[in-house]
Scaffold this motif. Structure first.
Motif, PDB file in Angstrom:
ATOM      1  N   VAL A 293       0.852  -1.195   0.000  1.00  9.43           N
ATOM      2  CA  VAL A 293       0.000   0.000   0.000  1.00  9.43           C
ATOM      3  C   VAL A 293       0.888   1.245   0.000  1.00  9.43           C
ATOM      4  O   VAL A 293       1.856   1.328   0.762  1.00  9.43           O
ATOM      5  N   LEU A 294       0.541   2.187  -0.858  1.00 12.28           N
ATOM      6  CA  LEU A 294       1.250   3.476  -0.900  1.00 12.28           C
ATOM      7  C   LEU A 294       0.233   4.578  -0.650  1.00 12.28           C
ATOM      8  O   LEU A 294      -0.738   4.709  -1.397  1.00 12.28           O
ATOM      9  N   ALA A 295       0.457   5.360   0.420  1.00 18.54           N
ATOM     10  CA  ALA A 295      -0.450   6.492   0.711  1.00 18.54           C
ATOM     11  C   ALA A 295       0.292   7.780   0.360  1.00 18.54           C
ATOM     12  O   ALA A 295       0.468   8.093  -0.810  1.00 18.54           O
TER      13      ALA A 295
ATOM     14  N   GLY B  56       3.470   8.273   0.900  1.00 16.47           N
ATOM     15  CA  GLY B  56       4.809   7.887   0.442  1.00 16.47           C
ATOM     16  C   GLY B  56       5.953   8.449   1.266  1.00 16.47           C
ATOM     17  O   GLY B  56       7.119   8.228   0.939  1.00 16.47           O
ATOM     18  N   THR B  57       5.658   9.155   2.371  1.00 13.63           N
ATOM     19  CA  THR B  57       6.743   9.817   3.102  1.00 13.63           C
ATOM     20  C   THR B  57       7.579   8.832   3.928  1.00 13.63           C
ATOM     21  O   THR B  57       8.688   9.161   4.329  1.00 13.63           O
ATOM     22  N   ASP B  58       7.070   7.651   4.165  1.00 15.42           N
ATOM     23  CA  ASP B  58       7.891   6.580   4.747  1.00 15.42           C
ATOM     24  C   ASP B  58       8.325   5.611   3.643  1.00 15.42           C
ATOM     25  O   ASP B  58       9.504   5.283   3.522  1.00 15.42           O
ATOM     26  N   LEU B  59       7.354   5.145   2.867  1.00 16.91           N
ATOM     27  CA  LEU B  59       7.640   4.072   1.910  1.00 16.91           C
ATOM     28  C   LEU B  59       8.651   4.503   0.847  1.00 16.91           C
ATOM     29  O   LEU B  59       9.596   3.765   0.537  1.00 16.91           O
ATOM     30  N   MET B  60       8.484   5.702   0.291  1.00 13.48           N
ATOM     31  CA  MET B  60       9.395   6.123  -0.783  1.00 13.48           C
ATOM     32  C   MET B  60      10.814   6.308  -0.257  1.00 13.48           C
ATOM     33  O   MET B  60      11.788   6.029  -0.964  1.00 13.48           O
TER      34      MET B  60
ATOM     35  N   GLU C 246     -13.219   6.953   0.294  1.00 14.17           N
ATOM     36  CA  GLU C 246     -13.608   6.428   1.622  1.00 14.17           C
ATOM     37  C   GLU C 246     -12.504   6.656   2.662  1.00 14.17           C
ATOM     38  O   GLU C 246     -12.779   6.724   3.860  1.00 14.17           O
ATOM     39  N   LEU C 247     -11.243   6.708   2.215  1.00 17.19           N
ATOM     40  CA  LEU C 247     -10.139   6.913   3.157  1.00 17.19           C
ATOM     41  C   LEU C 247      -9.892   8.397   3.414  1.00 17.19           C
ATOM     42  O   LEU C 247      -9.152   8.758   4.329  1.00 17.19           O
ATOM     43  N   ARG C 248     -10.493   9.239   2.579  1.00 17.93           N
ATOM     44  CA  ARG C 248     -10.234  10.678   2.681  1.00 17.93           C
ATOM     45  C   ARG C 248     -11.322  11.398   3.479  1.00 17.93           C
ATOM     46  O   ARG C 248     -11.384  12.618   3.495  1.00 17.93           O
TER      47      ARG C 248
ATOM     48  N   ALA D 223       1.461  15.554   2.855  1.00 14.45           N
ATOM     49  CA  ALA D 223       1.414  14.229   2.216  1.00 14.45           C
ATOM     50  C   ALA D 223       1.205  13.107   3.234  1.00 14.45           C
ATOM     51  O   ALA D 223       0.513  12.127   2.944  1.00 14.45           O
ATOM     52  N   ALA D 224       1.771  13.248   4.415  1.00 12.89           N
ATOM     53  CA  ALA D 224       1.793  12.157   5.405  1.00 12.89           C
ATOM     54  C   ALA D 224       0.407  11.918   5.986  1.00 12.89           C
ATOM     55  O   ALA D 224      -0.281  12.859   6.376  1.00 12.89           O
ATOM     56  N   THR D 225       0.022  10.664   6.069  1.00 14.83           N
ATOM     57  CA  THR D 225      -1.326  10.329   6.541  1.00 14.83           C
ATOM     58  C   THR D 225      -1.269   9.611   7.889  1.00 14.83           C
ATOM     59  O   THR D 225      -0.251   8.999   8.254  1.00 14.83           O
TER      60      THR D 225
ATOM     61  N   LEU E  98      -6.504  -3.458   4.441  1.00  8.10           N
ATOM     62  CA  LEU E  98      -6.240  -2.029   4.348  1.00  8.10           C
ATOM     63  C   LEU E  98      -6.647  -1.401   5.686  1.00  8.10           C
ATOM     64  O   LEU E  98      -7.673  -1.789   6.262  1.00  8.10           O
ATOM     65  N   ILE E  99      -5.860  -0.475   6.147  1.00 13.60           N
ATOM     66  CA  ILE E  99      -6.300   0.330   7.294  1.00 13.60           C
ATOM     67  C   ILE E  99      -7.282   1.353   6.723  1.00 13.60           C
ATOM     68  O   ILE E  99      -6.920   2.156   5.862  1.00 13.60           O
ATOM     69  N   VAL E 100      -8.514   1.267   7.175  1.00 12.84           N
ATOM     70  CA  VAL E 100      -9.547   2.166   6.635  1.00 12.84           C
ATOM     71  C   VAL E 100      -9.583   3.471   7.432  1.00 12.84           C
ATOM     72  O   VAL E 100      -9.840   4.540   6.889  1.00 12.84           O
TER      73      VAL E 100
HETATM   74  C1  LIG Z   1      11.479  14.304   6.204  1.00 17.68           C
HETATM   75  C2  LIG Z   1      10.533  13.433   6.994  1.00 17.68           C
HETATM   76  C3  LIG Z   1      10.179  13.818   8.264  1.00 17.68           C
HETATM   77  C4  LIG Z   1       9.302  13.004   9.015  1.00 17.68           C
HETATM   78  N1  LIG Z   1       8.970  13.411  10.275  1.00 17.68           N
HETATM   79  C5  LIG Z   1       8.129  12.667  11.010  1.00 17.68           C
HETATM   80  C6  LIG Z   1       7.768  13.081  12.332  1.00 17.68           C
HETATM   81  O1  LIG Z   1       8.192  14.127  12.822  1.00 17.68           O
HETATM   82  N2  LIG Z   1       6.911  12.266  13.025  1.00 17.68           N
HETATM   83  C7  LIG Z   1       6.397  11.106  12.504  1.00 17.68           C
HETATM   84  O2  LIG Z   1       5.620  10.440  13.170  1.00 17.68           O
HETATM   85  N3  LIG Z   1       6.735  10.706  11.266  1.00 17.68           N
HETATM   86  C8  LIG Z   1       7.582  11.445  10.506  1.00 17.68           C
HETATM   87  N4  LIG Z   1       7.937  11.021   9.262  1.00 17.68           N
HETATM   88  C9  LIG Z   1       7.430   9.748   8.777  1.00 17.68           C
HETATM   89  C10 LIG Z   1       6.127   9.803   7.961  1.00 17.68           C
HETATM   90  O3  LIG Z   1       5.893  11.117   7.465  1.00 17.68           O
HETATM   91  C11 LIG Z   1       4.911   9.361   8.786  1.00 17.68           C
HETATM   92  O4  LIG Z   1       5.100   8.088   9.356  1.00 17.68           O
HETATM   93  C12 LIG Z   1       3.629   9.387   7.940  1.00 17.68           C
HETATM   94  O5  LIG Z   1       2.502   9.331   8.783  1.00 17.68           O
HETATM   95  C13 LIG Z   1       3.557   8.245   6.921  1.00 17.68           C
HETATM   96  O6  LIG Z   1       2.365   8.420   6.164  1.00 17.68           O
HETATM   97  P1  LIG Z   1       2.336   8.211   4.582  1.00 17.68           P
HETATM   98  O7  LIG Z   1       0.942   8.445   4.152  1.00 17.68           O
HETATM   99  O8  LIG Z   1       3.380   9.023   3.920  1.00 17.68           O
HETATM  100  O9  LIG Z   1       2.707   6.660   4.514  1.00 17.68           O
HETATM  101  P2  LIG Z   1       3.381   5.807   3.348  1.00 17.68           P
HETATM  102  O10 LIG Z   1       4.826   6.132   3.252  1.00 17.68           O
HETATM  103  O11 LIG Z   1       2.590   5.897   2.108  1.00 17.68           O
HETATM  104  O12 LIG Z   1       3.189   4.345   3.981  1.00 17.68           O
HETATM  105  C14 LIG Z   1       3.830   4.000   5.179  1.00 17.68           C
HETATM  106  C15 LIG Z   1       3.549   2.535   5.493  1.00 17.68           C
HETATM  107  O13 LIG Z   1       2.185   2.350   5.817  1.00 17.68           O
HETATM  108  C16 LIG Z   1       1.557   1.480   4.882  1.00 17.68           C
HETATM  109  N5  LIG Z   1       0.236   2.073   4.649  1.00 17.68           N
HETATM  110  C17 LIG Z   1      -0.045   3.360   4.329  1.00 17.68           C
HETATM  111  N6  LIG Z   1      -1.375   3.561   4.279  1.00 17.68           N
HETATM  112  C18 LIG Z   1      -1.954   2.375   4.576  1.00 17.68           C
HETATM  113  C19 LIG Z   1      -3.299   1.927   4.670  1.00 17.68           C
HETATM  114  N7  LIG Z   1      -4.349   2.747   4.498  1.00 17.68           N
HETATM  115  N8  LIG Z   1      -3.519   0.626   4.982  1.00 17.68           N
HETATM  116  C20 LIG Z   1      -2.479  -0.217   5.170  1.00 17.68           C
HETATM  117  N9  LIG Z   1      -1.191   0.139   5.109  1.00 17.68           N
HETATM  118  C21 LIG Z   1      -0.930   1.428   4.803  1.00 17.68           C
HETATM  119  C22 LIG Z   1       2.469   1.442   3.667  1.00 17.68           C
HETATM  120  O14 LIG Z   1       2.380   0.211   2.981  1.00 17.68           O
HETATM  121  C23 LIG Z   1       3.825   1.604   4.308  1.00 17.68           C
HETATM  122  O15 LIG Z   1       4.291   0.389   4.827  1.00 17.68           O
HETATM  123  C24 LIG Z   1       8.797  11.797   8.476  1.00 17.68           C
HETATM  124  C25 LIG Z   1       9.148  11.432   7.170  1.00 17.68           C
HETATM  125  C26 LIG Z   1      10.011  12.227   6.429  1.00 17.68           C
HETATM  126  C27 LIG Z   1      10.379  11.806   5.034  1.00 17.68           C
END
Ligand SMILES: Cc1cc2nc3c(=O)[nH]c(=O)nc-3n(C[C@H](O)[C@H](O)[C@H](O)COP(=O)(O)OP(=O)(O)OC[C@H]3O[C@@H](n4cnc5c(N)ncnc54)[C@H](O)[C@@H]3O)c2cc1C
Length: 291
Positions: A32-34, A36-40, A61-63, A112-114, A169-171
């Protein structure tokens, strides 16, 4: 019509929950890619390899989020971003979550982060997670075969490990609306763009007269401190909104004793334990300002 189990390869851009769940029903399930701030970051650094991906940031539904005033609950779809959580109307309904959201990364990251991504990564340093623990949130999971609700306390099973199956999926999450102080605070090596060395969320509920505290970055998963919670709930003056200095100190020490920190490149275990003691004491003092 998309059927569960339909083969999907490469990248699937899901535009409905049904499509996302159908994509995940394939074995092996795509990643799953949301936001992308962790995965990418993990992919770019070569720490993780994925065969296929399903993007979920266009799944309506997730938004969504919903406030149920009668039930006093707030549902947040997994795709709600930290930027949205940091602002009203969500910020007023879940103040500690908003405080945590404001500490996440930078404005660009927060857009971007969810919250679902924070749960999906399940890092003990994830800033949203101590808040969900203290609020005793419910995590909603869905697969093509059915749905289930998991108490947050059972969701994370270790560092970056959860009970989520690959086809799920985490809803979203549901948190209660409480009547009382809520606060989140963290310590890092600098003030912004920082992974926490220690974090704490304290919530109070004047109706049930309960105090709950959850700790981040001081254990393999987010930890609660039940002994400290009981000590504080019994020791504060609920009617006057007071806590003695002795109680605040004892609360901090008891929270510190519940921590299970490790030494790593960011901090020593001893510093982390001390930090969490101080954060806990400060939060209790903010909740009960008068001595
Ligand atoms: C520069 C930088 C700074 C950051 N600072 C912080 C910080 O201060 N605090 C913090 O907590 N985090 C931080 N992070 C980490 C990140 O931003 C968070 O963890 C964020 O909440 C990840 O959300 P995302 O939507 O980008 O997840 P993604 O990168 O898209 O996904 C993360 C993981 O969750 C899974 N996933 C995503 N959505 C779902 C879903 N609906 N169902 C099932 N699995 C899912 C993906 O498969 C992946 O394994 C930072 C990251 C960066 C790059």
């Amino acid at each position: 019509m998309v059927r569960a189990g339909e083969p999907v390869s490469g990248v699937t851009i899901a535009t409905s929950l049904e499509r996302a769940l159908a994509a995940l029903a394939v074995d092996p399930a795509p990643t799953v890619l949301a936001g992308g701030t962790d995965l990418m970051v993990e992919l770019n650094l070569g720490h993780r390899r994925v065969a296929s991906v399903v993007t979920v940031n266009r799944v309506p539904e997730l938004r969504t989020w919903r406030h149920d005033a009668a039930a006093r609950t707030l549902f947040l779809g997994a795709g709600i971003t930290y930027d949205e959580i940091s602002r009203d109307p969500i910020a007023t309904l879940a103040p500690a979550l908003a405080q945590a959201a404001r500490t996440v990364g930078s404005p660009q990251i927060r857009h971007a982060a969810t919250i679902g991504g924070n749960l999906g990564t399940a890092s003990p340093a994830g800033d949203g997670l101590p808040v969900l623990a203290a609020l005793e949130a419910t995590v909603h999971l869905a697969a093509a075969t059915g749905t289930r609700d998991v108490p947050f306390a059972d969701f994370c099973t270790g560092p970056k490990r959860t009970v989520r199956r690959p086809d799920e999926l985490i809803v979203g999450v549901t948190v209660p609306e409480l009547d009382g102080f809520q606060g989140y605070t963290k310590v890092g090596t600098r003030n912004a763009m920082v992974i926490s060395i220690a974090g704490a969320c304290l919530v109070t509920d004047r109706v049930s007269r309960r105090i709950r505290i959850a700790l981040g970055s001081v254990g393999p998963t987010v930890l609660r401190a039940p002994e400290a919670e009981a000590l504080a709930a019994a020791g504060v003056d609920w009617d006057a909104g007071r806590a003695t200095d002795d109680l605040v100190r004892e609360f901090g020490r008891t929270v510190g004793a519940a921590a299970r920190p490790i030494d790593d490149h960011r901090a020593t275990a001893a510093y982390r334990r001390h930090a969490v003691e101080v954060l806990a004491g400060r939060l209790l003092r903010r909740a009960f300002p008068n001595d």
